[in-house]
Design a protein around this motif. Structure first.
Motif, PDB file in Angstrom:
ATOM      1  N   ASN A   7       0.852  -1.185   0.000  1.00 19.33           N
ATOM      2  CA  ASN A   7       0.000   0.000   0.000  1.00 19.33           C
ATOM      3  C   ASN A   7       0.891   1.240   0.000  1.00 19.33           C
ATOM      4  O   ASN A   7       1.526   1.551   1.010  1.00 19.33           O
ATOM      5  CB  ASN A   7      -0.910  -0.005   1.225  1.00 19.33           C
ATOM      6  N   PRO A   8       0.944   1.963  -1.122  1.00 22.69           N
ATOM      7  CA  PRO A   8       1.823   3.132  -1.203  1.00 22.69           C
ATOM      8  C   PRO A   8       1.568   4.190  -0.125  1.00 22.69           C
ATOM      9  O   PRO A   8       2.486   4.907   0.259  1.00 22.69           O
ATOM     10  CB  PRO A   8       1.527   3.695  -2.600  1.00 22.69           C
TER      11      PRO A   8
ATOM     12  N   LEU B 239      -1.763   9.828  -2.797  1.00 25.02           N
ATOM     13  CA  LEU B 239      -0.489  10.153  -2.165  1.00 25.02           C
ATOM     14  C   LEU B 239      -0.526  11.590  -1.644  1.00 25.02           C
ATOM     15  O   LEU B 239       0.501  12.251  -1.536  1.00 25.02           O
ATOM     16  CB  LEU B 239       0.659   9.955  -3.164  1.00 25.02           C
ATOM     17  N   GLU B 240      -1.726  12.022  -1.294  1.00 29.31           N
ATOM     18  CA  GLU B 240      -1.906  13.386  -0.810  1.00 29.31           C
ATOM     19  C   GLU B 240      -1.012  13.643   0.403  1.00 29.31           C
ATOM     20  O   GLU B 240      -0.999  12.881   1.370  1.00 29.31           O
ATOM     21  CB  GLU B 240      -3.366  13.617  -0.428  1.00 29.31           C
TER      22      GLU B 240
ATOM     23  N   SER C  24       0.742  16.084  -3.633  1.00 25.84           N
ATOM     24  CA  SER C  24       1.930  15.502  -2.996  1.00 25.84           C
ATOM     25  C   SER C  24       3.041  16.545  -2.964  1.00 25.84           C
ATOM     26  O   SER C  24       2.959  17.584  -3.596  1.00 25.84           O
ATOM     27  CB  SER C  24       2.406  14.287  -3.793  1.00 25.84           C
ATOM     28  N   VAL C  25       4.101  16.211  -2.249  1.00 23.96           N
ATOM     29  CA  VAL C  25       5.258  17.093  -2.162  1.00 23.96           C
ATOM     30  C   VAL C  25       6.389  16.461  -2.980  1.00 23.96           C
ATOM     31  O   VAL C  25       6.978  15.463  -2.568  1.00 23.96           O
ATOM     32  CB  VAL C  25       5.712  17.275  -0.693  1.00 23.96           C
ATOM     33  N   VAL C  26       6.657  17.035  -4.150  1.00 26.63           N
ATOM     34  CA  VAL C  26       7.712  16.509  -5.011  1.00 26.63           C
ATOM     35  C   VAL C  26       9.050  17.022  -4.492  1.00 26.63           C
ATOM     36  O   VAL C  26       9.297  18.220  -4.476  1.00 26.63           O
ATOM     37  CB  VAL C  26       7.503  16.927  -6.483  1.00 26.63           C
ATOM     38  N   ILE C  27       9.903  16.075  -4.059  1.00 26.45           N
ATOM     39  CA  ILE C  27      11.183  16.498  -3.482  1.00 26.45           C
ATOM     40  C   ILE C  27      12.331  16.478  -4.488  1.00 26.45           C
ATOM     41  O   ILE C  27      13.340  17.135  -4.274  1.00 26.45           O
ATOM     42  CB  ILE C  27      11.553  15.683  -2.216  1.00 26.45           C
ATOM     43  N   ASP C  28      12.181  15.725  -5.591  1.00 29.78           N
ATOM     44  CA  ASP C  28      13.245  15.714  -6.590  1.00 29.78           C
ATOM     45  C   ASP C  28      12.805  14.901  -7.804  1.00 29.78           C
ATOM     46  O   ASP C  28      11.891  14.067  -7.719  1.00 29.78           O
ATOM     47  CB  ASP C  28      14.530  15.115  -6.021  1.00 29.78           C
TER      48      ASP C  28
ATOM     49  N   PHE D  28      -1.886   6.371 -10.769  1.00 30.00           N
ATOM     50  CA  PHE D  28      -2.253   7.682 -10.235  1.00 30.00           C
ATOM     51  C   PHE D  28      -3.731   7.756  -9.880  1.00 30.00           C
ATOM     52  O   PHE D  28      -4.110   8.410  -8.911  1.00 30.00           O
ATOM     53  CB  PHE D  28      -1.899   8.795 -11.222  1.00 30.00           C
ATOM     54  N   SER D  29      -4.590   7.085 -10.646  1.00 33.22           N
ATOM     55  CA  SER D  29      -6.026   7.141 -10.358  1.00 33.22           C
ATOM     56  C   SER D  29      -6.426   6.184  -9.231  1.00 33.22           C
ATOM     57  O   SER D  29      -7.468   6.362  -8.611  1.00 33.22           O
ATOM     58  CB  SER D  29      -6.842   6.836 -11.614  1.00 33.22           C
TER      59      SER D  29
END
Length: 179
Positions: free
Chosen positions: A86-87, A117-118, A146-150, A112-113
């Motif tokens: 479970n991601p 990953l909120e 989501s928070v894209v870190i890289d 994605f659907s």
């Protein structure tokens, strides 16, 4: 220790090699996206076991390329086999894809659907043989909560495997410092 998951779709062994190297470097779990139907497996040239590849009828050359372009352009979302992981249970989710028609592969549309990953920290990687186009931009749009870190790209993986694997290790280590 924070938990990380590497999620990827791989048409060939290049994206798989990078995903596994990242996971190995940071001791992350791995979730390989697998299309559900046999027809989709043929079209997406994907199988969990390399020894099953000869069982599949795989388009060659131009046919394979044209089909990939059409599937991206039509925004296909093939059904995926159920996930064993479970991601949403992870602190960091790293998502990888080959670049098809200057974008990500269609199985990611399904991923994605299907998952939320909120608020999660995410990172993206792609493999390609030239240009990445809008791959990262559209992935960021799909996971805008989501928070894209890289993000990072790996070019010509099969031709430069060792240098790309080293690059993957270094990147993976840098991600851990960001969570």
């Amino acid at each position: 220790m924070k938990k990380a998951l590497v999620v990827f779709y791989s048409m060939d062994e290049g994206t798989k090699a990078i995903a596994e190297e990242i996971a190995s470097t940071i001791k992350a779990d791995v979730l390989r996206l697998v299309t559900k139907s046999e027809a989709e497996k043929r079209y997406y040239q994907h199988t969990e076991s390399p020894d099953r590849m000869d069982e599949l009828e795989i388009p060659e050359g131009e046919v394979r390329y044209i089909w990939g372009v059409e599937s991206v352009d039509m925004n296909e979302a093939p059904a995926l086999e159920d996930f064993e992981l479970n991601p949403s249970n992870y602190d960091l989710v790293i998502v990888g894809t080959p670049v098809w028609s200057l974008n990500y592969a269609p199985p990611l549309n399904s991923f994605f659907s299907k998952v939320s990953l909120e608020g999660k920290k995410v990172a993206f990687f792609c493999t390609h043989e030239g240009m990445i186009g809008s791959t990262f931009k559209t992935m960021e749009k799909e996971l805008e909560s989501s928070v894209v870190i890289d993000v990072i790209d790996f070019q010509n993986v099969s031709m430069n495997l060792e240098s790309n694997l080293k690059k993957a290790q270094d990147w993976a280590k840098s991600l851990i410092m960001k969570i």
